[in-house]
Scaffold this motif. Structure first.
Motif, PDB file in Angstrom:
ATOM      1  N   ALA A   3       0.653  -1.255  -0.107  1.00 52.67           N
ATOM      2  CA  ALA A   3       0.050   0.020  -0.179  1.00 52.67           C
ATOM      3  C   ALA A   3       0.826   1.136  -0.177  1.00 52.67           C
ATOM      4  O   ALA A   3       0.661   2.143  -0.666  1.00 52.67           O
ATOM      5  N   LEU A   4       2.058   1.171   0.694  1.00 47.61           N
ATOM      6  CA  LEU A   4       3.060   2.382   0.896  1.00 47.61           C
ATOM      7  C   LEU A   4       3.494   2.628  -0.362  1.00 47.61           C
ATOM      8  O   LEU A   4       3.733   3.894  -1.015  1.00 47.61           O
ATOM      9  N   ASN A   5       4.020   1.540  -1.231  1.00 46.51           N
ATOM     10  CA  ASN A   5       4.545   1.765  -2.456  1.00 46.51           C
ATOM     11  C   ASN A   5       3.655   2.349  -3.520  1.00 46.51           C
ATOM     12  O   ASN A   5       3.777   3.050  -4.332  1.00 46.51           O
ATOM     13  N   ARG A   6       2.547   1.499  -3.548  1.00 45.41           N
ATOM     14  CA  ARG A   6       1.571   1.927  -4.594  1.00 45.41           C
ATOM     15  C   ARG A   6       1.001   3.203  -4.427  1.00 45.41           C
ATOM     16  O   ARG A   6       0.550   3.894  -5.316  1.00 45.41           O
ATOM     17  N   TYR A   7       0.962   3.698  -3.052  1.00 45.39           N
ATOM     18  CA  TYR A   7       0.719   5.040  -2.961  1.00 45.39           C
ATOM     19  C   TYR A   7       1.446   6.152  -4.017  1.00 45.39           C
ATOM     20  O   TYR A   7       0.694   7.041  -4.468  1.00 45.39           O
ATOM     21  N   HIS A   8       2.491   5.848  -4.022  1.00 39.26           N
ATOM     22  CA  HIS A   8       3.422   6.690  -4.926  1.00 39.26           C
ATOM     23  C   HIS A   8       2.711   6.603  -6.377  1.00 39.26           C
ATOM     24  O   HIS A   8       2.913   7.687  -7.059  1.00 39.26           O
ATOM     25  N   TYR A   9       2.751   5.443  -6.906  1.00 42.90           N
ATOM     26  CA  TYR A   9       2.062   5.535  -8.131  1.00 42.90           C
ATOM     27  C   TYR A   9       0.639   6.157  -8.218  1.00 42.90           C
ATOM     28  O   TYR A   9       0.453   6.986  -9.491  1.00 42.90           O
ATOM     29  N   GLN A  10      -0.073   5.792  -7.308  1.00 41.94           N
ATOM     30  CA  GLN A  10      -1.449   6.404  -7.220  1.00 41.94           C
ATOM     31  C   GLN A  10      -1.362   8.277  -7.370  1.00 41.94           C
ATOM     32  O   GLN A  10      -1.949   8.831  -7.936  1.00 41.94           O
ATOM     33  N   GLY A  49      -9.901   9.297  -5.553  1.00 48.86           N
ATOM     34  CA  GLY A  49      -9.379   8.007  -5.583  1.00 48.86           C
ATOM     35  C   GLY A  49      -7.926   8.293  -4.729  1.00 48.86           C
ATOM     36  O   GLY A  49      -7.717   7.130  -4.122  1.00 48.86           O
ATOM     37  N   LEU A  50      -7.305   9.155  -4.674  1.00 49.86           N
ATOM     38  CA  LEU A  50      -6.150   9.310  -3.821  1.00 49.86           C
ATOM     39  C   LEU A  50      -6.324   9.348  -2.410  1.00 49.86           C
ATOM     40  O   LEU A  50      -5.841   8.663  -1.465  1.00 49.86           O
ATOM     41  N   TYR A  91       3.813   9.641   6.786  1.00 48.54           N
ATOM     42  CA  TYR A  91       4.960   9.165   6.183  1.00 48.54           C
ATOM     43  C   TYR A  91       4.538   8.489   4.784  1.00 48.54           C
ATOM     44  O   TYR A  91       5.226   8.530   3.980  1.00 48.54           O
ATOM     45  N   VAL A  92       3.282   7.820   4.752  1.00 49.04           N
ATOM     46  CA  VAL A  92       3.083   7.367   3.322  1.00 49.04           C
ATOM     47  C   VAL A  92       2.983   8.687   2.365  1.00 49.04           C
ATOM     48  O   VAL A  92       3.605   8.117   1.249  1.00 49.04           O
ATOM     49  N   MET A  93       2.337   9.577   2.789  1.00 46.82           N
ATOM     50  CA  MET A  93       2.543  10.769   1.746  1.00 46.82           C
ATOM     51  C   MET A  93       3.821  11.454   1.527  1.00 46.82           C
ATOM     52  O   MET A  93       3.924  11.882   0.532  1.00 46.82           O
ATOM     53  N   SER A  94       4.671  11.296   2.503  1.00 45.05           N
ATOM     54  CA  SER A  94       6.300  11.798   2.171  1.00 45.05           C
ATOM     55  C   SER A  94       6.798  10.816   1.152  1.00 45.05           C
ATOM     56  O   SER A  94       7.664  11.378   0.727  1.00 45.05           O
ATOM     57  N   ILE A 102       9.564   4.692   0.436  1.00 48.76           N
ATOM     58  CA  ILE A 102       9.116   3.656  -0.914  1.00 48.76           C
ATOM     59  C   ILE A 102      10.614   2.876  -1.373  1.00 48.76           C
ATOM     60  O   ILE A 102      11.743   3.584  -1.268  1.00 48.76           O
ATOM     61  N   LEU A 103      10.293   2.028  -2.268  1.00 50.09           N
ATOM     62  CA  LEU A 103      11.499   1.520  -2.621  1.00 50.09           C
ATOM     63  C   LEU A 103      12.144   1.944  -3.993  1.00 50.09           C
ATOM     64  O   LEU A 103      11.406   2.517  -4.610  1.00 50.09           O
ATOM     65  N   PRO A 104      13.369   2.253  -4.106  1.00 55.39           N
ATOM     66  CA  PRO A 104      13.805   3.077  -5.325  1.00 55.39           C
ATOM     67  C   PRO A 104      13.289   2.367  -6.578  1.00 55.39           C
ATOM     68  O   PRO A 104      12.991   3.242  -7.578  1.00 55.39           O
ATOM     69  N   GLY A 105      13.215   1.336  -6.544  1.00 57.01           N
ATOM     70  CA  GLY A 105      12.466   0.592  -7.837  1.00 57.01           C
ATOM     71  C   GLY A 105      10.836   1.094  -8.179  1.00 57.01           C
ATOM     72  O   GLY A 105      10.587   1.160  -9.209  1.00 57.01           O
ATOM     73  N   THR A 106      10.445   1.347  -7.240  1.00 60.96           N
ATOM     74  CA  THR A 106       9.092   2.060  -7.158  1.00 60.96           C
ATOM     75  C   THR A 106       9.198   3.362  -8.006  1.00 60.96           C
ATOM     76  O   THR A 106       8.504   3.715  -8.970  1.00 60.96           O
ATOM     77  N   ARG A 107      10.104   4.121  -7.416  1.00 61.49           N
ATOM     78  CA  ARG A 107      10.238   5.631  -7.870  1.00 61.49           C
ATOM     79  C   ARG A 107      10.603   5.401  -9.198  1.00 61.49           C
ATOM     80  O   ARG A 107      10.218   6.495 -10.173  1.00 61.49           O
ATOM     81  N   PHE A 108      11.615   4.582  -9.661  1.00 58.87           N
ATOM     82  CA  PHE A 108      11.990   4.634 -10.963  1.00 58.87           C
ATOM     83  C   PHE A 108      11.043   4.306 -12.084  1.00 58.87           C
ATOM     84  O   PHE A 108      10.843   4.779 -13.073  1.00 58.87           O
ATOM     85  N   ALA A 109      10.189   3.245 -11.710  1.00 55.27           N
ATOM     86  CA  ALA A 109       9.153   2.825 -12.440  1.00 55.27           C
ATOM     87  C   ALA A 109       7.980   3.971 -12.662  1.00 55.27           C
ATOM     88  O   ALA A 109       7.478   4.368 -13.958  1.00 55.27           O
ATOM     89  N   VAL A 110       7.576   4.503 -11.582  1.00 54.52           N
ATOM     90  CA  VAL A 110       6.542   5.737 -11.598  1.00 54.52           C
ATOM     91  C   VAL A 110       7.362   6.786 -12.702  1.00 54.52           C
ATOM     92  O   VAL A 110       6.555   7.343 -13.302  1.00 54.52           O
ATOM     93  N   GLU A 111       8.463   7.145 -12.244  1.00 55.65           N
ATOM     94  CA  GLU A 111       8.981   8.399 -12.976  1.00 55.65           C
ATOM     95  C   GLU A 111       9.019   7.963 -14.552  1.00 55.65           C
ATOM     96  O   GLU A 111       8.957   8.635 -15.527  1.00 55.65           O
TER      97      GLU A 111
END
Lengths: 242, 242
Positions: free
Chosen positions: A46-53, A92-93, A109-112, A116-125
């Motif tokens: 949920a934490l990682n996917r929040y960044h995608y959302q 939705g957010l 913490y979630v919203m900050s 999250i994992l670097p791999g999450t950040r890179f994929a979303v970017e």
């Protein structure tokens, strides 16, 4: 010059990509649906996917900013309204935050996105850059994963409600709403690419965009699995469940 | 306003980041150095890392394109010369291909990057965007991982030569050359950031850039480990060892 596929053949090709590459086939989602994830693993998800959302409305605004056709814009802007709502407790957010709240994660913490994992950040970017830099046709095509989300979400909701005693229906409001929104959005995007991809090369670019987007979703689950399931090596600085 | 760290303290802080986050600590590299990877796993590593290598001169050119100072440019351009050489059989990239050749990979397949992991592609793209979009100070700071590469490379070369019978010294020409180049490049970049990061906030941004770059390297090994070691789930479309 290769002739373009007939409309039905083209749609079949796109649907086959989903059958092979959509992330409902990923081992992390299979574990989730089988009730085999711990609460900590669901928190990490949920934490990682929040960044995608959180990037979805930026992604849709980037696409919107490239649409010269007013009718297209009117249709597309609804995605942003759906996602952002009219206040902090809507959209939705906010529904995603309700899920992470319910899983016991600190909202700030979630919203900050600090954990999250670097791999999450890179994929979303990569996703955001894709819709900024590629053709409008490819940018729209990258949303076609929604073609496959309805059945995946339906299965996930039923599984989560029956298999995790700490998951209640109100936590899953995000998914419930997407059951209605995603098919509408997907149908629109599918009609658009079928109409606008006139050459074989354009059809190829649509298929490649859909494969790219499948990889964006899939790879987010790869890093979750790696870090929180097996081998379970959490990268430096990332969230550690209690 | 927080006062900036003294030069030595600042350098200590940067070196501590390497001790905690540089990818020589990653389980994939530990397995590699312990001689515990199969040839197929080493192939996957060389194949994926090729993409990172191929982007290095683009990354350095992006940084070069932002340097208004001619002296700085003269120094920095050497990185591109080192990497690209004067012909296809010279330079760092050619030396990397010699390694993938030696591991039995088809050169055209490697150079196409068709079989790399999406996570590799996303991490490398994030690195390229970082040096394009952040301040010049941060862009240069992101190269500071080279401070930690010399001892890592030395250890890796010795380990690979003694523990894999199919690895010969000529395959490792890339690393041999980097043993001389990396310290020169790293010393230059370290002097630069120590001189140019005048405020505490600038020092913070340098440290954050170094952490970011450590994550770019680390996350490439995460996806290799996940896909080819444990659990060993190879994403759709990615390289499968024979």
């Amino acid at each position: 010059l290769t002739a373009p596929l007939a409309s039905q053949e083209f749609e079949k090709r796109l649907r086959r990509i989903g059958e092979e590459r959509y992330h409902d086939k990923h081992p992390f989602h299979r574990l989730m649906n089988a009730g085999e994830l711990s609460k900590g693993q669901l928190q990490a998800w949920a934490l990682n996917r929040y960044h995608y959302q959180a990037v979805i409305p930026l992604k849709d605004a980037a696409i919107l900013s490239r649409m010269e056709d007013v009718e297209l814009r009117r249709m597309w802007r609804q995605r942003i309204v759906d996602h952002d709502g009219d206040s902090d407790d809507q959209g939705g957010l906010a529904r995603w935050i309700a899920l992470s709240d319910g899983l016991g994660l600190d909202r700030r913490y979630v919203m900050s996105t600090d954990g999250i994992l670097p791999g999450t950040r890179f994929a979303v970017e990569a996703y955001l850059n894709f819709v900024r830099e590629r053709s409008l046709l490819e940018a729209i095509a990258s949303s076609l994963t929604e073609l496959f989300s309805r059945s995946a979400i339906g299965e996930r909701m039923a599984a989560m409600l029956s298999r995790y005693n700490f998951i209640t229906r109100d936590l899953l409001a995000y998914f419930e709403r997407r059951l209605a929104q995603a098919p509408r959005d997907a149908d629109f995007a599918l009609d658009y690419v079928k109409r606008e991809a006139k050459t074989f090369d354009q059809q190829q670019s649509v298929a490649a965009a859909l494969e790219f987007k499948c990889a964006v979703l899939w790879s987010q689950l790869d890093v979750l699995y790696y870090s929180y399931v097996s081998p379970g090596f959490i990268p430096p600085g990332a969230f550690r469940p209690n």
